[in-house]
Write a protein that holds these residues in place. Structure first.
Motif, PDB file in Angstrom:
ATOM      1  N   TRP A  97       5.197  16.743 -20.380  1.00  0.00           N
ATOM      2  CA  TRP A  97       6.207  16.473 -21.399  1.00  0.00           C
ATOM      3  C   TRP A  97       5.931  17.209 -22.696  1.00  0.00           C
ATOM      4  O   TRP A  97       6.875  17.641 -23.376  1.00  0.00           O
ATOM      5  CB  TRP A  97       6.332  14.977 -21.630  1.00  0.00           C
ATOM      6  CG  TRP A  97       6.933  14.303 -20.442  1.00  0.00           C
ATOM      7  CD1 TRP A  97       6.297  13.457 -19.577  1.00  0.00           C
ATOM      8  CD2 TRP A  97       8.266  14.458 -19.945  1.00  0.00           C
ATOM      9  NE1 TRP A  97       7.161  13.082 -18.581  1.00  0.00           N
ATOM     10  CE2 TRP A  97       8.379  13.671 -18.777  1.00  0.00           C
ATOM     11  CE3 TRP A  97       9.372  15.180 -20.365  1.00  0.00           C
ATOM     12  CZ2 TRP A  97       9.552  13.588 -18.050  1.00  0.00           C
ATOM     13  CZ3 TRP A  97      10.546  15.098 -19.628  1.00  0.00           C
ATOM     14  CH2 TRP A  97      10.627  14.308 -18.501  1.00  0.00           C
ATOM     15  N   LEU A  98       4.673  17.346 -23.053  1.00  0.00           N
ATOM     16  CA  LEU A  98       4.347  18.102 -24.266  1.00  0.00           C
ATOM     17  C   LEU A  98       4.786  19.554 -24.131  1.00  0.00           C
ATOM     18  O   LEU A  98       5.468  20.101 -25.001  1.00  0.00           O
ATOM     19  CB  LEU A  98       2.849  18.036 -24.558  1.00  0.00           C
ATOM     20  CG  LEU A  98       2.360  18.949 -25.683  1.00  0.00           C
ATOM     21  CD1 LEU A  98       2.901  18.456 -27.012  1.00  0.00           C
ATOM     22  CD2 LEU A  98       0.856  19.003 -25.696  1.00  0.00           C
ATOM     23  N   CYS A 134      11.297  23.687 -24.950  1.00  0.00           N
ATOM     24  CA  CYS A 134      12.670  23.519 -25.456  1.00  0.00           C
ATOM     25  C   CYS A 134      12.818  24.080 -26.861  1.00  0.00           C
ATOM     26  O   CYS A 134      13.827  24.692 -27.187  1.00  0.00           O
ATOM     27  CB  CYS A 134      13.052  22.044 -25.453  1.00  0.00           C
ATOM     28  SG  CYS A 134      13.375  21.384 -23.820  1.00  0.00           S
ATOM     29  N   PHE A 135      11.804  23.858 -27.701  1.00  0.00           N
ATOM     30  CA  PHE A 135      11.912  24.283 -29.097  1.00  0.00           C
ATOM     31  C   PHE A 135      11.455  25.717 -29.320  1.00  0.00           C
ATOM     32  O   PHE A 135      12.003  26.413 -30.172  1.00  0.00           O
ATOM     33  CB  PHE A 135      11.124  23.323 -29.996  1.00  0.00           C
ATOM     34  CG  PHE A 135      11.711  21.947 -30.017  1.00  0.00           C
ATOM     35  CD1 PHE A 135      12.959  21.712 -30.554  1.00  0.00           C
ATOM     36  CD2 PHE A 135      11.027  20.887 -29.464  1.00  0.00           C
ATOM     37  CE1 PHE A 135      13.518  20.442 -30.561  1.00  0.00           C
ATOM     38  CE2 PHE A 135      11.574  19.614 -29.464  1.00  0.00           C
ATOM     39  CZ  PHE A 135      12.818  19.397 -30.016  1.00  0.00           C
ATOM     40  N   LEU A 136      10.448  26.151 -28.603  1.00  0.00           N
ATOM     41  CA  LEU A 136       9.923  27.524 -28.723  1.00  0.00           C
ATOM     42  C   LEU A 136       9.772  28.119 -27.326  1.00  0.00           C
ATOM     43  O   LEU A 136       8.655  28.276 -26.829  1.00  0.00           O
ATOM     44  CB  LEU A 136       8.564  27.512 -29.429  1.00  0.00           C
ATOM     45  CG  LEU A 136       8.520  26.904 -30.827  1.00  0.00           C
ATOM     46  CD1 LEU A 136       7.088  26.681 -31.245  1.00  0.00           C
ATOM     47  CD2 LEU A 136       9.241  27.802 -31.805  1.00  0.00           C
ATOM     48  N   PRO A 137      10.852  28.468 -26.664  1.00  0.00           N
ATOM     49  CA  PRO A 137      10.788  28.812 -25.238  1.00  0.00           C
ATOM     50  C   PRO A 137       9.879  29.994 -24.913  1.00  0.00           C
ATOM     51  O   PRO A 137       8.989  29.869 -24.077  1.00  0.00           O
ATOM     52  CB  PRO A 137      12.229  29.107 -24.853  1.00  0.00           C
ATOM     53  CG  PRO A 137      13.026  29.083 -26.070  1.00  0.00           C
ATOM     54  CD  PRO A 137      12.205  28.548 -27.177  1.00  0.00           C
ATOM     55  N   ILE A 138      10.048  31.106 -25.540  1.00  0.00           N
ATOM     56  CA  ILE A 138       9.268  32.297 -25.203  1.00  0.00           C
ATOM     57  C   ILE A 138       7.824  32.146 -25.681  1.00  0.00           C
ATOM     58  O   ILE A 138       6.877  32.438 -24.944  1.00  0.00           O
ATOM     59  CB  ILE A 138       9.911  33.555 -25.834  1.00  0.00           C
ATOM     60  CG1 ILE A 138      11.374  33.668 -25.448  1.00  0.00           C
ATOM     61  CG2 ILE A 138       9.131  34.796 -25.482  1.00  0.00           C
ATOM     62  CD1 ILE A 138      11.630  34.117 -24.050  1.00  0.00           C
ATOM     63  N   VAL A 139       7.657  31.639 -26.893  1.00  0.00           N
ATOM     64  CA  VAL A 139       6.317  31.494 -27.476  1.00  0.00           C
ATOM     65  C   VAL A 139       5.470  30.531 -26.650  1.00  0.00           C
ATOM     66  O   VAL A 139       4.309  30.820 -26.339  1.00  0.00           O
ATOM     67  CB  VAL A 139       6.419  31.013 -28.939  1.00  0.00           C
ATOM     68  CG1 VAL A 139       5.056  30.727 -29.519  1.00  0.00           C
ATOM     69  CG2 VAL A 139       7.162  32.035 -29.788  1.00  0.00           C
ATOM     70  N   SER A 140       6.033  29.388 -26.285  1.00  0.00           N
ATOM     71  CA  SER A 140       5.254  28.398 -25.539  1.00  0.00           C
ATOM     72  C   SER A 140       4.841  28.931 -24.168  1.00  0.00           C
ATOM     73  O   SER A 140       3.746  28.649 -23.698  1.00  0.00           O
ATOM     74  CB  SER A 140       6.039  27.101 -25.382  1.00  0.00           C
ATOM     75  OG  SER A 140       7.185  27.311 -24.587  1.00  0.00           O
ATOM     76  N   PHE A 141       5.715  29.706 -23.541  1.00  0.00           N
ATOM     77  CA  PHE A 141       5.383  30.259 -22.232  1.00  0.00           C
ATOM     78  C   PHE A 141       4.188  31.203 -22.333  1.00  0.00           C
ATOM     79  O   PHE A 141       3.255  31.135 -21.537  1.00  0.00           O
ATOM     80  CB  PHE A 141       6.598  30.982 -21.644  1.00  0.00           C
ATOM     81  CG  PHE A 141       6.399  31.428 -20.221  1.00  0.00           C
ATOM     82  CD1 PHE A 141       6.444  30.515 -19.198  1.00  0.00           C
ATOM     83  CD2 PHE A 141       6.132  32.748 -19.931  1.00  0.00           C
ATOM     84  CE1 PHE A 141       6.252  30.908 -17.888  1.00  0.00           C
ATOM     85  CE2 PHE A 141       5.955  33.156 -18.625  1.00  0.00           C
ATOM     86  CZ  PHE A 141       6.009  32.237 -17.604  1.00  0.00           C
ATOM     87  N   TYR A 162       1.471  21.193 -16.054  1.00  0.00           N
ATOM     88  CA  TYR A 162       1.088  20.035 -15.249  1.00  0.00           C
ATOM     89  C   TYR A 162       0.175  20.438 -14.092  1.00  0.00           C
ATOM     90  O   TYR A 162      -0.776  19.727 -13.776  1.00  0.00           O
ATOM     91  CB  TYR A 162       2.345  19.347 -14.721  1.00  0.00           C
ATOM     92  CG  TYR A 162       2.046  18.132 -13.887  1.00  0.00           C
ATOM     93  CD1 TYR A 162       1.634  16.948 -14.493  1.00  0.00           C
ATOM     94  CD2 TYR A 162       2.166  18.157 -12.510  1.00  0.00           C
ATOM     95  CE1 TYR A 162       1.355  15.826 -13.730  1.00  0.00           C
ATOM     96  CE2 TYR A 162       1.890  17.045 -11.747  1.00  0.00           C
ATOM     97  CZ  TYR A 162       1.483  15.884 -12.366  1.00  0.00           C
ATOM     98  OH  TYR A 162       1.198  14.782 -11.609  1.00  0.00           O
ATOM     99  N   SER A 163       0.441  21.581 -13.476  1.00  0.00           N
ATOM    100  CA  SER A 163      -0.374  21.999 -12.335  1.00  0.00           C
ATOM    101  C   SER A 163      -1.783  22.410 -12.760  1.00  0.00           C
ATOM    102  O   SER A 163      -2.670  22.473 -11.916  1.00  0.00           O
ATOM    103  CB  SER A 163       0.311  23.131 -11.568  1.00  0.00           C
ATOM    104  OG  SER A 163       0.400  24.284 -12.368  1.00  0.00           O
ATOM    105  N   TYR A 164      -1.984  22.673 -14.045  1.00  0.00           N
ATOM    106  CA  TYR A 164      -3.323  22.991 -14.542  1.00  0.00           C
ATOM    107  C   TYR A 164      -3.913  21.856 -15.371  1.00  0.00           C
ATOM    108  O   TYR A 164      -4.814  22.050 -16.169  1.00  0.00           O
ATOM    109  CB  TYR A 164      -3.299  24.288 -15.352  1.00  0.00           C
ATOM    110  CG  TYR A 164      -3.249  25.499 -14.452  1.00  0.00           C
ATOM    111  CD1 TYR A 164      -4.424  26.029 -13.929  1.00  0.00           C
ATOM    112  CD2 TYR A 164      -2.050  26.085 -14.105  1.00  0.00           C
ATOM    113  CE1 TYR A 164      -4.388  27.123 -13.088  1.00  0.00           C
ATOM    114  CE2 TYR A 164      -2.005  27.180 -13.260  1.00  0.00           C
ATOM    115  CZ  TYR A 164      -3.174  27.687 -12.759  1.00  0.00           C
ATOM    116  OH  TYR A 164      -3.141  28.771 -11.915  1.00  0.00           O
TER     117      TYR A 164
END
Length: 81
Positions: free
Chosen positions: A32-33, A39-46, A25-27
């Motif tokens: 929400w996306l 939530c579903f892919l915590p490490i990968v999404s980060f 959001y800050s970028y």
């Protein structure tokens, strides 16, 4: 006691999705996306979000565009006020 453990576990599980959503959001990306991806892919999404942000910040052309947008926003604020 069990309720406390469940709430503590829930807070621990939501830390990475909330962090991912906040960074997105800050970028200028959808909170929400990225929260859902977190939530579903915590490490990968980060790490994917980190790579997208790093690519944008390391691009000199994008830095100039961001600075120009900031200058134009400040000029518009001064003109209105």
């Amino acid at each position: 006691m069990l309720v406390d453990l469940l709430l503590g576990g829930l807070c621990a599980l939501m830390f990475l999705p909330l962090t991912t959503g906040y960074c997105a959001y800050s970028y200028g990306r959808s909170f929400w996306l990225w929260f859902a991806l977190g939530c579903f892919l915590p490490i990968v999404s980060f790490f994917v979000l980190f790579a997208l942000i790093a690519r944008r910040q390391l691009n000199p052309g994008q830095q100039l565009v961001d600075e120009a947008k900031q200058i134009l926003a400040q000029a518009a604020a001064v003109k209105k006020g």
